[in-house]
Write a protein that holds these residues in place. Structure first.
Motif, PDB file in Angstrom:
ATOM      1  N   ASP A 165       0.675  -1.401   0.305  1.00  0.00           N
ATOM      2  CA  ASP A 165      -0.054  -0.233  -0.211  1.00  0.00           C
ATOM      3  C   ASP A 165       0.654   0.908   0.233  1.00  0.00           C
ATOM      4  N   PHE A 166       2.090   1.532  -1.216  1.00  0.00           N
ATOM      5  CA  PHE A 166       3.000   2.206  -1.074  1.00  0.00           C
ATOM      6  C   PHE A 166       1.770   3.707  -1.570  1.00  0.00           C
ATOM      7  N   ALA A 167       1.196   4.057  -0.988  1.00  0.00           N
ATOM      8  CA  ALA A 167       0.538   5.458  -2.002  1.00  0.00           C
ATOM      9  C   ALA A 167       0.991   6.694  -1.134  1.00  0.00           C
ATOM     10  N   PRO A 168       0.246   7.411  -2.009  1.00  0.00           N
ATOM     11  CA  PRO A 168       0.615   8.751  -0.998  1.00  0.00           C
ATOM     12  C   PRO A 168       0.212   9.361   0.273  1.00  0.00           C
ATOM     13  N   TYR A 169      -0.879   8.428   1.088  1.00  0.00           N
ATOM     14  CA  TYR A 169      -1.617   8.580   1.634  1.00  0.00           C
ATOM     15  C   TYR A 169      -0.778   7.702   2.817  1.00  0.00           C
ATOM     16  N   ASN A 170       0.113   7.190   2.354  1.00  0.00           N
ATOM     17  CA  ASN A 170       0.956   7.101   3.964  1.00  0.00           C
ATOM     18  C   ASN A 170       2.142   7.048   3.002  1.00  0.00           C
ATOM     19  N   LEU A 171       2.740   7.829   2.643  1.00  0.00           N
ATOM     20  CA  LEU A 171       3.700   8.751   2.353  1.00  0.00           C
ATOM     21  C   LEU A 171       3.853  10.047   3.079  1.00  0.00           C
ATOM     22  N   LEU A 172       4.953  10.548   3.734  1.00  0.00           N
ATOM     23  CA  LEU A 172       5.072  11.344   4.561  1.00  0.00           C
ATOM     24  C   LEU A 172       5.980  12.723   4.258  1.00  0.00           C
ATOM     25  N   VAL A 173       6.198  13.411   3.642  1.00  0.00           N
ATOM     26  CA  VAL A 173       6.466  14.752   3.601  1.00  0.00           C
ATOM     27  C   VAL A 173       6.980  15.747   4.362  1.00  0.00           C
ATOM     28  N   THR A 174       8.363  16.255   4.918  1.00  0.00           N
ATOM     29  CA  THR A 174       8.500  16.723   5.766  1.00  0.00           C
ATOM     30  C   THR A 174       9.497  18.408   5.005  1.00  0.00           C
ATOM     31  N   ALA A 175       8.589  19.819   4.801  1.00  0.00           N
ATOM     32  CA  ALA A 175       9.687  20.881   3.846  1.00  0.00           C
ATOM     33  C   ALA A 175       8.798  20.064   1.857  1.00  0.00           C
ATOM     34  N   ASP A 176      10.170  20.460   1.360  1.00  0.00           N
ATOM     35  CA  ASP A 176       9.219  19.347   0.136  1.00  0.00           C
ATOM     36  C   ASP A 176      10.522  17.801  -0.106  1.00  0.00           C
ATOM     37  N   ARG A 177      10.806  17.511   0.986  1.00  0.00           N
ATOM     38  CA  ARG A 177      11.969  15.382   1.177  1.00  0.00           C
ATOM     39  C   ARG A 177      10.896  14.739   1.429  1.00  0.00           C
ATOM     40  N   LEU A 178      10.646  13.697   0.783  1.00  0.00           N
ATOM     41  CA  LEU A 178       9.952  12.646   1.662  1.00  0.00           C
ATOM     42  C   LEU A 178      10.765  11.720   2.617  1.00  0.00           C
ATOM     43  N   SER A 179       9.748  12.077   3.670  1.00  0.00           N
ATOM     44  CA  SER A 179      10.510  11.660   4.834  1.00  0.00           C
ATOM     45  C   SER A 179       9.958  10.299   5.928  1.00  0.00           C
ATOM     46  N   GLY A 180       9.054  10.107   5.443  1.00  0.00           N
ATOM     47  CA  GLY A 180       8.242   8.626   5.832  1.00  0.00           C
ATOM     48  C   GLY A 180       7.760   7.866   5.246  1.00  0.00           C
ATOM     49  N   VAL A 181       7.591   6.655   5.800  1.00  0.00           N
ATOM     50  CA  VAL A 181       6.612   5.777   5.066  1.00  0.00           C
ATOM     51  C   VAL A 181       5.996   4.901   6.157  1.00  0.00           C
ATOM     52  N   ILE A 182       4.281   4.822   6.253  1.00  0.00           N
ATOM     53  CA  ILE A 182       3.606   3.817   7.519  1.00  0.00           C
ATOM     54  C   ILE A 182       2.352   2.954   6.942  1.00  0.00           C
TER      55      ILE A 182
END
Length: 259
Positions: free
Chosen positions: A134-151
């Motif tokens: 389920d690797f998709a935008p609703y499970n991805l985290l962004v800090t500023a313009d950097r992809l910072s996490g996946v949940i």
């Protein structure tokens, strides 16, 4: 410092994201429903962290309510950031790169026969990596313009690399019906983004193959969503399932030689 209410109990903050079950934050931890799959997921998260993927939560254990405890990852869900960030070429390439790093780090859990693990989702052949599923935008985290996490790793299971990549492409090109207007991309731009995502992942899959696998994934997801609707009584889920089936037809059409 621990946040506590007037009665001395720690405050639980409900979190949003792609998960279909309650998730709460307590201080710098996240509590989620645990199950027979939890030991396998914790083994995966430990393996990813040790393998140099700091963007995933670390497992801590089980609390007195039987919920799993994970470290809290700061950031904004990618679905909720401004369109200029969400649809940027930088974020597109970062998602492909992060998925590749996760997959590569997970390979030590594949094969060997020493451990029999219980996963919440079925495995799919060929087994190459542990898929997030389920690797998709609703499970991805962004800090500023950097992809910072996946949940939200609850539905992870062994499978082929292209399975995760195909669903990511569906959401990030995007080909998903509910994202077309927001992204504003033309059909040609979406296909070009698919090619750039494949390049960022770093395995030379044919775009037509990614689309065909994506269609199969959506049909499977539609069946799962319909079953989930029956279990939960949620009236919105059949609409999602219908969209997945329409989008599967779209992906099949795009993957055909005549396209």
């Amino acid at each position: 410092m621990t946040n506590a209410g007037p009665d001395g109990r720690r405050i639980e903050e409900a979190l949003t994201g792609g998960n279909m079950e309650p998730v709460v934050r307590i201080d710098d931890t996240v509590r989620r429903v645990a199950g027979p799959w939890t030991p396998a997921v914790h083994a995966l998260l430990d393996t990813l962290v040790r393998g140099g993927v700091p963007e995933v939560p670390s497992p801590i254990g089980i609390d007195d309510q039987g919920r799993e405890i994970l470290t809290y990852l700061p950031g904004t869900v990618l679905d909720d950031v401004p369109p200029e960030t969400r649809w940027s070429d930088s974020i597109l390439q970062q998602t492909g790169g992060l998925l590749r790093r996760m997959h590569d780090a997970s390979t030590s859990l594949i094969g060997g026969g020493r451990h029999v693990r219980t996963w919440r989702s079925a495995s799919h052949e060929p087994v190459e990596v542990v898929c997030h599923n389920d690797f998709a935008p609703y499970n991805l985290l962004v800090t500023a313009d950097r992809l910072s996490g996946v949940i939200d790793f609850d539905f992870a299971s062994p499978g082929p690399r292209i399975r995760d990549l195909a669903y990511l492409a569906y959401r990030m090109a995007p080909f998903a019906e509910d994202a077309l207007d927001d992204s504003g991309f033309t059909a040609g731009e979406r296909e070009a983004r698919l090619e750039r995502l494949i390049a960022a992942y770093g395995v030379p899959f044919e775009s037509s193959e990614v689309l065909r696998v994506g269609a199969d994934r959506l049909l499977e997801l539609a069946d799962f969503t319909d079953a989930r609707a029956v279990e939960t009584g949620r009236t919105d889920l059949p609409e999602h399932a219908a969209m997945y089936r329409r989008d599967a037809v779209l992906l099949v059409g795009l993957s055909s030689p005549q396209h």
